[in-house]
Design a protein around this motif. Structure first.
Motif, short mmCIF file in Angstrom:
data_model
loop_
_atom_site.label_atom_id
_atom_site.label_comp_id
_atom_site.label_asym_id
_atom_site.label_seq_id
_atom_site.Cartn_x
_atom_site.Cartn_y
_atom_site.Cartn_z
N LEU A 133 36.69 36.71 34.91
CA LEU A 133 37.68 37.19 34.39
C LEU A 133 37.22 37.59 32.69
CD1 LEU A 133 40.49 35.10 35.68
CD2 LEU A 133 40.59 37.59 35.81
N LEU A 134 37.67 38.60 32.17
CA LEU A 134 37.68 38.66 30.94
C LEU A 134 39.09 38.80 30.21
CD1 LEU A 134 34.85 41.28 31.02
CD2 LEU A 134 34.58 38.98 30.17
N LEU A 135 39.36 38.45 29.07
CA LEU A 135 40.70 38.59 28.33
C LEU A 135 40.35 39.41 26.94
CD1 LEU A 135 42.45 35.27 29.08
CD2 LEU A 135 43.03 37.27 30.20
N ASP A 136 41.33 40.27 26.38
CA ASP A 136 41.44 40.46 25.23
C ASP A 136 41.84 39.61 24.53
OD1 ASP A 136 40.48 43.20 26.01
OD2 ASP A 136 42.24 43.88 26.45
N SER A 137 41.37 39.47 23.21
CA SER A 137 42.11 38.58 22.22
C SER A 137 43.58 38.59 22.38
CB SER A 137 41.61 38.77 20.65
OG SER A 137 41.87 37.75 19.94
N GLY A 138 44.11 37.62 22.21
CA GLY A 138 45.69 37.44 22.17
C GLY A 138 46.36 37.34 23.44
N LYS A 139 45.57 37.54 24.73
CA LYS A 139 46.00 37.50 25.92
C LYS A 139 45.85 36.13 26.76
CE LYS A 139 46.62 42.51 27.00
NZ LYS A 139 46.48 43.42 28.30
N SER A 140 46.82 35.79 27.35
CA SER A 140 46.64 34.45 28.26
C SER A 140 45.93 34.95 29.50
CB SER A 140 47.79 33.74 28.27
OG SER A 140 48.60 34.47 29.26
N LEU A 141 45.81 33.86 30.21
CA LEU A 141 45.21 34.16 31.56
C LEU A 141 46.27 34.92 32.54
CD1 LEU A 141 43.15 33.51 33.77
CD2 LEU A 141 44.06 31.46 34.43
N PHE A 142 47.68 34.46 32.31
CA PHE A 142 48.72 35.10 32.93
C PHE A 142 49.13 36.33 32.51
CE2 PHE A 142 51.32 30.92 34.57
CZ PHE A 142 50.24 31.11 35.76
N SER A 143 48.55 36.87 31.61
CA SER A 143 48.88 38.21 30.82
C SER A 143 48.44 39.27 31.57
CB SER A 143 48.47 38.32 29.44
OG SER A 143 48.64 37.44 28.58
N ASP A 144 47.48 39.33 32.47
CA ASP A 144 46.92 40.24 33.31
C ASP A 144 47.16 40.35 34.71
OD1 ASP A 144 46.50 41.93 30.97
OD2 ASP A 144 44.14 41.09 31.00
N PHE A 145 47.83 39.05 34.94
CA PHE A 145 48.07 38.82 36.30
C PHE A 145 49.29 39.46 36.94
CE2 PHE A 145 45.66 34.66 37.43
CZ PHE A 145 44.47 35.12 37.25
N PRO A 146 49.26 39.98 38.13
CA PRO A 146 50.54 40.61 38.84
C PRO A 146 51.84 39.70 38.61
CG PRO A 146 48.85 40.92 40.00
CD PRO A 146 48.10 40.13 39.12
N PRO A 147 53.02 40.12 38.49
CA PRO A 147 54.19 39.26 38.23
C PRO A 147 54.25 38.26 39.50
CG PRO A 147 54.71 41.36 37.60
CD PRO A 147 53.23 41.47 38.07
N ALA A 148 53.83 38.76 40.78
CA ALA A 148 53.96 37.96 41.84
C ALA A 148 53.14 37.01 41.77
CB ALA A 148 53.87 38.87 43.06
N VAL A 149 51.80 37.01 41.35
CA VAL A 149 50.92 36.07 41.31
C VAL A 149 51.33 35.03 40.35
CG1 VAL A 149 48.52 35.64 40.80
CG2 VAL A 149 49.01 37.70 42.00
N VAL A 150 51.79 35.56 39.33
CA VAL A 150 52.19 34.43 38.20
C VAL A 150 53.29 33.50 38.77
CG1 VAL A 150 53.42 34.11 35.87
CG2 VAL A 150 51.57 36.07 36.28
N GLU A 151 54.35 34.15 39.36
CA GLU A 151 55.32 33.53 39.86
C GLU A 151 54.79 32.36 40.77
OE1 GLU A 151 58.72 31.38 40.47
OE2 GLU A 151 58.16 32.88 39.01
N GLN A 152 53.91 32.85 41.71
CA GLN A 152 53.22 32.00 42.74
C GLN A 152 52.70 30.83 42.02
OE1 GLN A 152 49.65 33.16 44.70
NE2 GLN A 152 50.47 32.44 46.51
#
Length: 273
Positions: A133-152
């Motif tokens: 995974l890569l993230l832009d500065s200021g984002k968390s691991l959950f930031s770019d995950f689909p909402p369904a994955v985050v809720e899971q």
């Protein structure tokens, strides 16, 4: 930067050496120092097959286990976060007095090594992101995950992780580990991922990679959906060297030989820089 692809099997300079066209010592280049960082739910244990091959070729290899995972699972707490894991690796570099390191991050650890490069670039020679995974500065691991994955994941943290961590959301087969013995090995060693690593944003002072040469190794077998945005980003950016392995996500388990050869080849490509 020039892009090249590699498919699993005999690969690159190491593969040419195996075919008898170049002495293996020449193909491998000078000995290098590798730090191999595992992904979510894993531990340093997962690198054993790759590390043994690199060490047999004369390289120095460290396989740290991040706080709260693997044999350090007793340290999991709500306070363990992304900064903790970045500090784990930065402190290893400092206290082992390592220089010119080839820093490799698998999956979640792509975020970790991005933070390490931002803080300790002077100790590094190059970065290798293994199906990560890569993230832009200021984002968390959950930031770019689909909402369904985050809720899971949040539900797993509430229901099975005691509020401090999430058990592995995927079985070994989803990581591309299908051999029964290998799958059993992986399954019995996966441990919950600290919740703070999902929630804390990555904060970078410099651009991604902090000016270091960076390679992305894409594992093309059984792609994981949450990695696709990262892979599309890398393919569209000429600043990356892109290589490929025709194996599953846990390449260190399923294709340790080709992966070790590729890492040695990449190290040799920057050994004089």
């Amino acid at each position: 930067m020039k892009r090249r692809n590699l498919f699993a099997g005999v690969a690159g300079a190491a593969g040419i050496a195996a075919a008898g066209l170049v002495p293996s010592s020449q193909a491998a280049g000078r000995p290098s120092t590798f730090v191999l960082v595992h992904g979510a739910w894993h531990g340093g244990w997962c690198w054993s097959r790759v590390a043994s091959r690199l060490r047999a070729s004369g390289h120095t290899v460290f396989t740290p286990t991040l706080t709260g995972l693997g044999e350090r699972r007793h340290l999991i707490s709500p306070q363990v976060n992304l900064d903790t894991h970045i500090d784990d690796v930065v402190n290893l570099l400092q206290f082992e007095e390592l220089e010119r390191v080839v820093l490799v991050g698998h999956s979640y650890a792509g975020i970790v090594i991005s933070g390490v490069a931002d803080r300790a670039a002077a100790r590094l020679r190059q970065l290798v992101f293994l199906d990560s995974l890569l993230l832009d500065s200021g984002k968390s691991l959950f930031s770019d995950f689909p909402p369904a994955v985050v809720e899971q994941r949040l539900k797993a943290i509430r229901d099975t992780g005691g509020g401090v961590g999430a058990a592995a959301a995927l079985p070994p087969a989803a990581f591309g580990v299908k051999d029964p013995a290998d799958a059993a090995w992986v399954a019995r060693n996966l441990t919950p991922q600290p919740v703070g690593t999902y929630l804390q944003p990555l904060l970078l002072k410099a651009p991604q990679g902090n000016g270091l040469p960076k390679t992305y190794i894409e594992c093309t077998g059984d792609p994981i959906a949450t990695l696709e945005p990262t892979k599309a980003r890398v393919r569209a950016d000429a600043g990356w060297q892109l290589r490929m392995l025709a194996t599953g996500h846990d390449a260190m388990v399923t294709a340790p030989g080709p992966l070790a050869e590729l890492l040695a080849e990449l190290a040799a490509s920057t050994s004089s820089t």
